[in-house]
Design a protein around this motif. Structure first.
Motif, PDB file in Angstrom:
ATOM      1  N   LYS A   1       0.829  -1.217   0.000  1.00  0.00           N
ATOM      2  CA  LYS A   1       0.000   0.000   0.000  1.00  0.00           C
ATOM      3  C   LYS A   1       0.858   1.261   0.000  1.00  0.00           C
ATOM      4  CE  LYS A   1      -4.193  -1.572   2.359  1.00  0.00           C
ATOM      5  NZ  LYS A   1      -4.817  -1.662   3.678  1.00  0.00           N
ATOM      6  N   GLU A   2       1.875   1.256   0.851  1.00  0.00           N
ATOM      7  CA  GLU A   2       2.745   2.431   0.958  1.00  0.00           C
ATOM      8  C   GLU A   2       3.457   2.711  -0.354  1.00  0.00           C
ATOM      9  OE1 GLU A   2       5.295   1.817   4.383  1.00  0.00           O
ATOM     10  OE2 GLU A   2       3.534   1.915   5.696  1.00  0.00           O
TER      11      GLU A   2
ATOM     12  N   THR B   1       0.896   4.179  -2.838  1.00  0.00           N
ATOM     13  CA  THR B   1       0.487   5.536  -2.463  1.00  0.00           C
ATOM     14  C   THR B   1       1.624   6.530  -2.691  1.00  0.00           C
ATOM     15  OG1 THR B   1      -1.024   4.599  -0.840  1.00  0.00           O
ATOM     16  CG2 THR B   1      -0.522   6.927  -0.607  1.00  0.00           C
ATOM     17  N   ARG B   2       2.843   6.101  -2.370  1.00  0.00           N
ATOM     18  CA  ARG B   2       4.000   6.971  -2.568  1.00  0.00           C
ATOM     19  C   ARG B   2       4.207   7.259  -4.057  1.00  0.00           C
ATOM     20  NH1 ARG B   2       7.639   3.932   0.045  1.00  0.00           N
ATOM     21  NH2 ARG B   2       8.670   3.206  -1.836  1.00  0.00           N
TER      22      ARG B   2
ATOM     23  N   THR C   1      -4.555   6.687  -2.939  1.00  0.00           N
ATOM     24  CA  THR C   1      -4.758   5.367  -2.353  1.00  0.00           C
ATOM     25  C   THR C   1      -5.621   4.516  -3.274  1.00  0.00           C
ATOM     26  OG1 THR C   1      -4.838   6.499  -0.221  1.00  0.00           O
ATOM     27  CG2 THR C   1      -5.540   4.194  -0.247  1.00  0.00           C
TER      28      THR C   1
ATOM     29  N   ASN D   1      -8.055   9.442  -4.762  1.00  0.00           N
ATOM     30  CA  ASN D   1      -8.178   8.386  -3.747  1.00  0.00           C
ATOM     31  C   ASN D   1      -9.476   7.624  -3.941  1.00  0.00           C
ATOM     32  OD1 ASN D   1      -5.782   8.898  -2.376  1.00  0.00           O
ATOM     33  ND2 ASN D   1      -6.737  10.373  -0.998  1.00  0.00           N
TER      34      ASN D   1
END
Length: 140
Positions: free
Chosen positions: A60-61, A64-65, A70, A102
């Motif tokens: 996920k990180e 998202t980065r 997201t 998102n």
């Protein structure tokens, strides 16, 4: 399959000039898919398909980065006797102007436009952040 996708999502998209025909709709979908380049993004974060288990939070990180939004990730729960869940679908959401947004922010709207990148299986559920996660080659 294509007719089903057009009937389900395309007819909603057809109100937009850039997506108002099957050719434009699927052409734009392919363009967005190539632009997103999911595997390339995850590889840069050291996450390779089917080599080992990863933490869901790390996946996920990384996403998202890389994308600044997201995505919605769904998994197949572990099979009996197994401990790892398998990523089945990663969904990116777009505004009507085709800007990434998102997925959570869109859930309140009545018909968000979504880019479905899926394995085509129905037993998907929300991924569990604490389970080891298998990233198969087939995730689209």
């Amino acid at each position: 399959y294509r007719k089903h996708e057009w009937d389900k999502h395309g007819t909603c998209a057809a109100t937009l000039e850039v997506l108002n025909s099957q050719k434009k709709y699927f052409g734009k979908a392919l363009e967005l898919y190539q632009h997103i380049d999911l595997n390339g993004c995850l590889l840069k974060a050291g996450i390779k398909p089917s080599s080992s288990y990863y933490k869901m939070t790390a996946i996920k990180e990384a996403l998202t980065r890389f994308y600044g939004v997201t995505p919605k990730i769904q998994c197949l729960p572990p099979e009996e006797g197994e401990e790892a869940q398998t990523i089945g679908q990663i969904e990116f959401c777009f505004t009507k102007e085709l800007q990434l947004v998102n997925c959570r922010a869109l859930e309140d709207e009545s018909n968000p436009m979504q880019a479905h990148l899926k394995l085509g299986t129905s037993e998907l559920s929300v991924c569990n952040d604490t389970l080891p996660t298998y990233y198969p080659l087939e995730v689209q």
